[in-house]
Design an enzyme around this catalytic site. Structure first.
Site, PDB file in Angstrom:
ATOM      1  N   THR A 167     -29.006 -76.434  44.676  1.00 31.94           N
ATOM      2  CA  THR A 167     -28.088 -75.694  45.487  1.00 31.94           C
ATOM      3  C   THR A 167     -26.766 -76.328  45.040  1.00 31.94           C
ATOM      4  O   THR A 167     -26.958 -77.665  44.636  1.00 31.94           O
ATOM      5  CB  THR A 167     -28.371 -75.819  47.102  1.00 31.94           C
ATOM      6  OG1 THR A 167     -29.430 -75.217  47.157  1.00 31.94           O
ATOM      7  CG2 THR A 167     -27.281 -75.431  47.754  1.00 31.94           C
ATOM      8  N   GLY A 197     -33.094 -68.583  51.846  1.00 31.96           N
ATOM      9  CA  GLY A 197     -33.325 -69.884  52.016  1.00 31.96           C
ATOM     10  C   GLY A 197     -32.208 -70.326  53.298  1.00 31.96           C
ATOM     11  O   GLY A 197     -32.006 -69.635  54.115  1.00 31.96           O
TER      12      GLY A 197
HETATM   13  N1  GLY Z   1     -31.964 -75.280  49.353  1.00 33.21           N
HETATM   14  C1  GLY Z   1     -32.179 -73.962  48.593  1.00 33.21           C
HETATM   15  C2  GLY Z   1     -33.092 -73.060  49.049  1.00 33.21           C
HETATM   16  O1  GLY Z   1     -34.178 -73.500  49.460  1.00 33.21           O
HETATM   17  O2  GLY Z   1     -33.015 -71.877  48.819  1.00 33.21           O
END
Ligand code: GLY
Length: 295
Positions: A167, A197
């Protein structure tokens, strides 16, 4: 109250392959955002512009270069928030160059907080965002290689692909003390189509209030269970950013949450922590830049 400007960005906690490309992208994003702050601009503009640079740098898992879902499609999430509690987000958005810009439009041009799927795309087009294919050959190659290995027992094995998350996130505080947070993600490699997410969920991937702001990265399902960003920011009312982060991370680690986080509190103190193998990051405070991995 006038304070010290600061800006921090991360490039995901899923490891630091292509270290040079990551550091270069992070430095460019941080330089751009910090310059906006230095000239007296708002932290909202700073985090948006830094996030756009990271979304446009294909080594990161956001915007162009996002991981592919099980069907081989790119579906992206993004959110933006200020310490005045303005928030906007998009979930499972496709065919867009910069999801973070659409998240800001949701925040500023609608009465809503989160738009998802086809209707988020329609909204983006209505607001003038053109078609863009964010799929890269590099991420398609990773998708093919991994998919071959996991045709059966998908649901039992999805955890094994959690190392292929990432991310991007940016947090900044401006001269007027406004704190803003931007988070954008291509999600987990090979996730089910339609999966949302933590990134566009207020309090999970992104949170800010008058005490500070936090952007998180890692395994989204666990981050949502922990409401990770909200918990860190809430603790910032009682303690410095890094202590708030350490306390929350210790609890998250006990609960099996693989994650990383960056943040800034109202006194411009920086937080940068992870419990995964590695997280790339870069920040500028007091005119001094620090980067990991260092070049
Ligand atoms: N933190 C990114 C996701 O799990 O979508």
């Amino acid at each position: 109250m006038k304070g010290n400007i600061a800006l921090i960005a991360h490039g995901g906690a899923g490891g630091i392959n292509y270290a040079h490309r990551r550091s270069k992208g992070l430095r460019k994003a941080v330089e751009e955002g910090y310059e906006i702050l230095r000239q007296g601009g708002s932290s909202l503009d700073a985090v948006e512009e830094s996030a756009v640079i990271l979304e446009d740098t294909p080594v990161f898992n956001a915007g162009t270069g996002s991981y592919l879902n099980l069907s081989g499609e790119v579906e992206m999430d993004a959110s933006i928030m200020t310490s005045e509690m303005s928030f906007g987000a998009v979930g499972v958005i496709r065919d867009i160059k910069n999801p973070i810009r659409v998240a800001r439009m949701v925040m500023e041009k609608t009465d809503h907080l989160l738009l998802c799927g086809d209707n988020a795309i329609k909204f983006a087009r209505y607001m003038g965002a053109p078609y863009h294919n964010p799929k890269t050959r590099e991420k398609e190659f990773i998708w093919r290689r991994r998919k071959r290995r996991m045709e059966s027992r998908y649901f039992k094995r999805i955890g094994a692909f959690a190392d292929h998350f990432g991310t991007i996130g940016v947090v900044a505080i401006d001269m007027n003390g406004l704190i803003s947070v931007a988070t954008s993600s291509g999600g987990i490699n090979l996730r089910l189509p339609g999966r949302v997410g933590d990134t566009p969920i207020i309090g999970a991937g992104t949170y800010a209030d008058r005490n500070g702001g936090v952007s998180t990265t890692g395994h989204g399902e666990e981050i949502m269970r922990q409401l990770l960003a909200f918990r860190v920011v809430t603790l910032m009312s009682k303690m410095p950013a890094s202590k708030a982060g350490r306390k929350t991370l210790a609890q998250a680690t006990k609960a099996g949450c693989q994650c990383g986080m960056i943040g800034i509190d109202r006194k411009s103190r920086i937080l940068c922590l992870n419990n995964t193998k590695a997280m790339s990051w870069c920040y500028v405070k007091g005119g001094r830049m620090r980067t990991f991995p260092a070049e």
